[in-house]
Design a protein around this motif. Structure first.
Motif, PDB file in Angstrom:
ATOM      1  N   CYS A  29      -1.124  13.026  30.848  1.00 13.09           N
ATOM      2  CA  CYS A  29      -1.985  12.237  31.850  1.00 13.09           C
ATOM      3  C   CYS A  29      -1.929  10.956  31.254  1.00 13.09           C
ATOM      4  CB  CYS A  29      -3.218  12.441  31.241  1.00 13.09           C
ATOM      5  SG  CYS A  29      -4.390  11.324  30.992  1.00 13.09           S
ATOM      6  N   PRO A  30      -1.518   9.856  31.911  1.00 12.20           N
ATOM      7  CA  PRO A  30      -0.945   8.769  30.987  1.00 12.20           C
ATOM      8  C   PRO A  30      -1.970   7.917  30.129  1.00 12.20           C
ATOM      9  CG  PRO A  30      -1.427   8.479  33.999  1.00 12.20           C
ATOM     10  CD  PRO A  30      -1.240   9.319  33.409  1.00 12.20           C
ATOM     11  N   GLU A  31      -2.973   8.627  30.446  1.00 16.15           N
ATOM     12  CA  GLU A  31      -4.118   7.892  29.602  1.00 16.15           C
ATOM     13  C   GLU A  31      -3.965   8.517  28.149  1.00 16.15           C
ATOM     14  OE1 GLU A  31      -6.072   5.060  29.952  1.00 16.15           O
ATOM     15  OE2 GLU A  31      -4.977   4.946  32.490  1.00 16.15           O
ATOM     16  N   CYS A  32      -4.584  10.263  27.985  1.00 12.50           N
ATOM     17  CA  CYS A  32      -4.579  10.383  27.082  1.00 12.50           C
ATOM     18  C   CYS A  32      -3.505  11.340  26.668  1.00 12.50           C
ATOM     19  CB  CYS A  32      -5.899  11.308  27.106  1.00 12.50           C
ATOM     20  SG  CYS A  32      -6.462  12.848  28.413  1.00 12.50           S
ATOM     21  N   SER A  33      -2.387  11.395  27.409  1.00 14.64           N
ATOM     22  CA  SER A  33      -0.679  12.250  27.617  1.00 14.64           C
ATOM     23  C   SER A  33      -1.451  13.811  27.369  1.00 14.64           C
ATOM     24  CB  SER A  33      -0.347  12.280  25.521  1.00 14.64           C
ATOM     25  OG  SER A  33      -0.026  10.831  25.879  1.00 14.64           O
ATOM     26  N   HIS A  34      -3.189  14.534  28.472  1.00 20.98           N
ATOM     27  CA  HIS A  34      -2.684  15.968  27.612  1.00 20.98           C
ATOM     28  C   HIS A  34      -2.304  15.958  28.700  1.00 20.98           C
ATOM     29  CE1 HIS A  34      -5.438  19.342  27.374  1.00 20.98           C
ATOM     30  NE2 HIS A  34      -6.015  18.604  27.008  1.00 20.98           N
ATOM     31  N   ILE A  35      -1.821  17.716  28.830  1.00 25.53           N
ATOM     32  CA  ILE A  35      -0.875  18.818  30.005  1.00 25.53           C
ATOM     33  C   ILE A  35      -1.688  18.734  30.965  1.00 25.53           C
ATOM     34  CG2 ILE A  35       1.190  18.823  28.592  1.00 25.53           C
ATOM     35  CD1 ILE A  35       0.260  21.494  28.735  1.00 25.53           C
ATOM     36  N   ALA A  36      -3.369  19.184  30.738  1.00 20.17           N
ATOM     37  CA  ALA A  36      -4.323  19.070  31.681  1.00 20.17           C
ATOM     38  C   ALA A  36      -4.742  18.414  33.222  1.00 20.17           C
ATOM     39  CB  ALA A  36      -5.681  20.164  30.937  1.00 20.17           C
ATOM     40  N   ILE A  37      -3.402  18.457  34.232  1.00 18.30           N
ATOM     41  CA  ILE A  37      -3.896  17.517  34.912  1.00 18.30           C
ATOM     42  C   ILE A  37      -3.301  17.947  36.381  1.00 18.30           C
ATOM     43  CG2 ILE A  37      -2.881  15.035  33.844  1.00 18.30           C
ATOM     44  CD1 ILE A  37      -0.712  16.149  34.897  1.00 18.30           C
ATOM     45  N   GLN A  38      -4.491  17.396  37.609  1.00 16.54           N
ATOM     46  CA  GLN A  38      -4.441  18.209  38.628  1.00 16.54           C
ATOM     47  C   GLN A  38      -4.447  17.389  40.382  1.00 16.54           C
ATOM     48  OE1 GLN A  38      -8.718  20.701  39.110  1.00 16.54           O
ATOM     49  NE2 GLN A  38      -7.439  22.171  39.379  1.00 16.54           N
ATOM     50  N   ALA A  39      -3.949  17.401  40.571  1.00 18.46           N
ATOM     51  CA  ALA A  39      -4.205  17.026  42.155  1.00 18.46           C
ATOM     52  C   ALA A  39      -5.233  17.442  42.572  1.00 18.46           C
ATOM     53  CB  ALA A  39      -2.548  17.279  42.727  1.00 18.46           C
ATOM     54  N   LYS A  40      -6.046  16.083  42.506  1.00 15.21           N
ATOM     55  CA  LYS A  40      -7.176  16.490  43.456  1.00 15.21           C
ATOM     56  C   LYS A  40      -7.389  15.565  44.966  1.00 15.21           C
ATOM     57  CE  LYS A  40     -10.493  19.137  41.534  1.00 15.21           C
ATOM     58  NZ  LYS A  40     -12.145  19.295  40.657  1.00 15.21           N
ATOM     59  N   PRO A  41      -7.604  15.334  46.130  1.00  9.40           N
ATOM     60  CA  PRO A  41      -7.915  14.662  46.888  1.00  9.40           C
ATOM     61  C   PRO A  41      -9.579  13.851  46.733  1.00  9.40           C
ATOM     62  CG  PRO A  41      -8.468  16.787  47.796  1.00  9.40           C
ATOM     63  CD  PRO A  41      -7.969  16.900  46.517  1.00  9.40           C
ATOM     64  N   ALA A  42      -9.158  12.299  46.396  1.00  8.58           N
ATOM     65  CA  ALA A  42     -10.067  11.569  45.936  1.00  8.58           C
ATOM     66  C   ALA A  42     -10.526  10.745  47.613  1.00  8.58           C
ATOM     67  CB  ALA A  42     -10.404  10.738  45.373  1.00  8.58           C
ATOM     68  N   TYR A  74      -4.591  12.581  40.783  1.00  8.54           N
ATOM     69  CA  TYR A  74      -4.420  13.040  40.326  1.00  8.54           C
ATOM     70  C   TYR A  74      -5.662  12.655  38.965  1.00  8.54           C
ATOM     71  CZ  TYR A  74       0.110  14.297  41.454  1.00  8.54           C
ATOM     72  OH  TYR A  74       1.561  14.837  41.572  1.00  8.54           O
ATOM     73  N   ARG A  75      -5.811  13.661  38.442  1.00  8.44           N
ATOM     74  CA  ARG A  75      -7.206  14.060  37.890  1.00  8.44           C
ATOM     75  C   ARG A  75      -6.928  14.329  36.334  1.00  8.44           C
ATOM     76  NH1 ARG A  75     -12.916  13.074  39.545  1.00  8.44           N
ATOM     77  NH2 ARG A  75     -14.144  12.786  37.275  1.00  8.44           N
ATOM     78  N   CYS A  76      -7.108  14.319  35.306  1.00 18.45           N
ATOM     79  CA  CYS A  76      -6.351  14.419  34.104  1.00 18.45           C
ATOM     80  C   CYS A  76      -8.374  15.266  33.365  1.00 18.45           C
ATOM     81  CB  CYS A  76      -6.819  12.786  33.263  1.00 18.45           C
ATOM     82  SG  CYS A  76      -6.884  14.120  31.728  1.00 18.45           S
ATOM     83  N   LEU A  77      -8.099  16.335  33.711  1.00 18.82           N
ATOM     84  CA  LEU A  77      -8.948  17.390  32.998  1.00 18.82           C
ATOM     85  C   LEU A  77      -9.538  17.214  31.579  1.00 18.82           C
ATOM     86  CD1 LEU A  77      -7.123  20.716  34.903  1.00 18.82           C
ATOM     87  CD2 LEU A  77      -9.069  18.640  35.930  1.00 18.82           C
ATOM     88  N   SER A  78      -8.865  17.021  30.343  1.00 17.55           N
ATOM     89  CA  SER A  78      -9.409  16.692  29.566  1.00 17.55           C
ATOM     90  C   SER A  78     -10.836  14.940  29.446  1.00 17.55           C
ATOM     91  CB  SER A  78      -8.134  16.280  28.390  1.00 17.55           C
ATOM     92  OG  SER A  78      -8.791  16.107  26.921  1.00 17.55           O
ATOM     93  N   CYS A  79      -9.581  13.966  30.233  1.00 19.48           N
ATOM     94  CA  CYS A  79     -10.446  12.329  29.836  1.00 19.48           C
ATOM     95  C   CYS A  79     -10.931  12.204  30.773  1.00 19.48           C
ATOM     96  CB  CYS A  79      -9.302  11.165  29.377  1.00 19.48           C
ATOM     97  SG  CYS A  79      -8.647  10.733  30.480  1.00 19.48           S
ATOM     98  N   HIS A  80     -10.588  12.629  32.028  1.00 19.35           N
ATOM     99  CA  HIS A  80     -11.083  12.369  33.983  1.00 19.35           C
ATOM    100  C   HIS A  80     -10.068  11.204  33.974  1.00 19.35           C
ATOM    101  CE1 HIS A  80     -13.676  15.686  32.880  1.00 19.35           C
ATOM    102  NE2 HIS A  80     -14.274  15.614  31.910  1.00 19.35           N
ATOM    103  N   ALA A  81      -9.551  10.339  33.430  1.00 17.63           N
ATOM    104  CA  ALA A  81      -8.849   9.413  34.272  1.00 17.63           C
ATOM    105  C   ALA A  81      -8.089   9.571  35.492  1.00 17.63           C
ATOM    106  CB  ALA A  81      -7.675   8.781  32.876  1.00 17.63           C
ATOM    107  N   ARG A  82      -8.493   9.267  36.220  1.00 14.59           N
ATOM    108  CA  ARG A  82      -7.457   9.112  37.133  1.00 14.59           C
ATOM    109  C   ARG A  82      -6.305   8.053  37.239  1.00 14.59           C
ATOM    110  NH1 ARG A  82      -9.387  11.003  41.919  1.00 14.59           N
ATOM    111  NH2 ARG A  82     -11.971  12.761  41.877  1.00 14.59           N
TER     112      ARG A  82
END
Ligand SMILES: [Zn+2]
Ligand SMILES: [Zn+2]
Ligand SMILES: [Zn+2]
Length: 447
Positions: free
Chosen positions: A188-201, A245-253
């Motif tokens: 994640c570019p915001e929080c650097s967490h690895i849990a990210i997911q490609a999710k259509p919005a 993409y969406r971060c599953l940790s900080c929820h940033a898109r």
């Protein structure tokens, strides 16, 4: 030219029999290159690599030609070729080997020069090894130079013992520990967490709400959870944001994940741009190696200067001319002599390559003390002359202090500098060259 088949005694054979005249050996310890200068290997790959390694590490046998019947992982780096190349390569090699005058306790430069010069086919080849920290190593260099091999390579290239030829690869290394064992992960570019997911919005045009498509889905149709508008037509009622993409940790898109390179050795995480990029080359013999193989290293000149040094022949003239200008028009320049003490002893003790490494470090620091307009000239093997325009007594005294301070720098301590200065104008007499030599040997008192 010798014809190998008429010289049956020349080839010692280790391993399975071959279809030519050889002297079979029971084991490597029985190989005496004085009797059979060529070794032919016909062994299983593992065993062959082990023998090649032992031979190239052996101070009394590493120079001799070794050929293989079949290729093994190390044979391209450590052997002189395969059986079909033997007849073509051996006569020339033996002829050149006979011209060498190896001495006991050679330094690293001599070993490499003696090895490479008799081999017209010489190439220093890298080898990728999963277990090697930097990814690639140079097996031949490891055999000839031992533990220092990797660190010596840049120096061997800059001294022109080796010349880079083909670019084989480009590796990225950890900038904390130089390891090539890196893992690249999307984060994640915001929080650097690895849990990210490609999710259509979905982006609702009516109220501007943006959320995952799941949140808009109600019984198979898209309906905005905020303003309850039914979204029928893309481009009219809604569109899809580029942030897929969406971060599953900080929820940033975000549109694109950031990449992080994590080092398996030291654990540090780096941006890919911060990694050390290291080109991996194949090398061939350089100019200096040819010179050393034929002339030895004892006459080799140690370069003490930097930039575009003035040749010694011109220096007395320049000194004389500057001195006359100053006498006529005024002003003050300084003549400075720097001597590196005990350089010959150091060279005998450490060998040429290590002495050059120390000198290079010293010269880089020295150079930083001078200006582009200062004239530098190597007077002798261990002595530098400098002409510093427009310098006062205070200027050069400060400079002298800085130069002498280098004597206390860690790692340079084996090299001791001595500084002598002469303010110009001075009385040079008729022969400036003679004046210089008297001034340097102390028969003219210091200023
Ligand atoms: Zn809405
Ligand atoms: Zn995040
Ligand atoms: Zn590391």
């Amino acid at each position: 030219m010798m014809i190998m088949s008429e010289q049956p005694g020349q080839i010692a054979l280790l391993g399975g029999s071959v279809d030519r005249v050889t002297q079979p050996l029971l084991d490597l310890s029985l190989w005496d290159p004085v009797q059979q200068p060529v070794l032919l290997l016909n062994l299983p790959a593992d065993e062959q690599d082990r023998v090649l390694h032992v031979v190239r590490c052996d101070p009394s046998r590493y120079l001799y030609p070794v050929f293989c019947v079949l290729q093994s992982p190390l044979s391209p780096m450590l052997a002189d070729g395969l059986l079909p190349q033997l007849d073509e390569r051996v006569p020339d090699m033996l002829e050149r080997l006979a011209l060498l005058t190896p001495r006991e306790h050679p330094d690293d430069m001599e070993k490499l020069a003696w090895y490479s010069w008799p081999r017209a086919h010489f190439r220093l080849l890298p080898r990728w090894q999963a277990g090697c920290r930097q990814g690639y190593s140079y097996p031949l260099l490891d055999c000839l130079l031992g533990a220092d091999a990797g660190a010596s390579l840049p120096q061997l290239v800059s001294e022109r013992l080796l010349q880079s030829e083909q670019l084989v690869d480009r590796v990225r290394l950890c900038n904390s520990c130089n390891s090539a064992h890196l893992n690249f992960v999307d984060v994640c570019p915001e929080c650097s967490h690895i849990a990210i997911q490609a999710k259509p919005a979905v982006h609702c045009f009516t109220c501007g709400h943006v959320d995952d498509q799941d949140a808009f889905m109600q019984q198979g149709i898209l309906r905005c959870p905020k303003c309850v508008t039914t979204l029928r037509h893309i481009g009219v009622d809604y569109d899809r944001p580029l942030e897929k993409y969406r971060c599953l940790s900080c929820h940033a898109r975000f549109m694109e994940a950031a990449v992080q390179a994590r080092c398996h050795e030291c654990g540090h995480a780096h941006k890919p741009d911060d990694l050390v990029v290291s080109p991996i080359y194949e090398y061939r013999i350089g100019k200096l190696a040819r010179h050393i193989a034929r002339e030895g290293t004892h006459q080799l000149h140690l370069p003490l200067t930097w930039g575009a040094p003035m040749v010694m022949d011109h220096f007395p003239w320049l000194l004389q001319w500057n001195n006359s200008l100053l006498q006529r028009h005024g002003g003050s320049h300084t003549l400075l002599a720097i001597r590196v003490e005990h350089l010959a002893e150091l060279r005998a003790e450490l060998g040429l390559l290590k002495t050059q490494q120390r000198l290079a470090a010293l010269l880089a620091r020295l150079q930083a003390l001078f200006r582009d307009t200062d004239v530098v000239c190597q007077y002798s093997d261990d002595q530098l002359l400098l002409l510093l325009p427009h310098t006062s007594v205070e200027d050069w005294q400060v400079l002298q202090g800085r130069i002498l301070a280098l004597n206390n720098v860690e790692g340079l301590d084996a090299l001791t500098l001595n500084v002598k200065a002469e303010p110009l104008p001075t009385v040079l007499g008729d022969d400036t060259g003679l004046w210089l030599s008297h001034w340097l040997d102390g028969s003219i008192p210091d200023a």
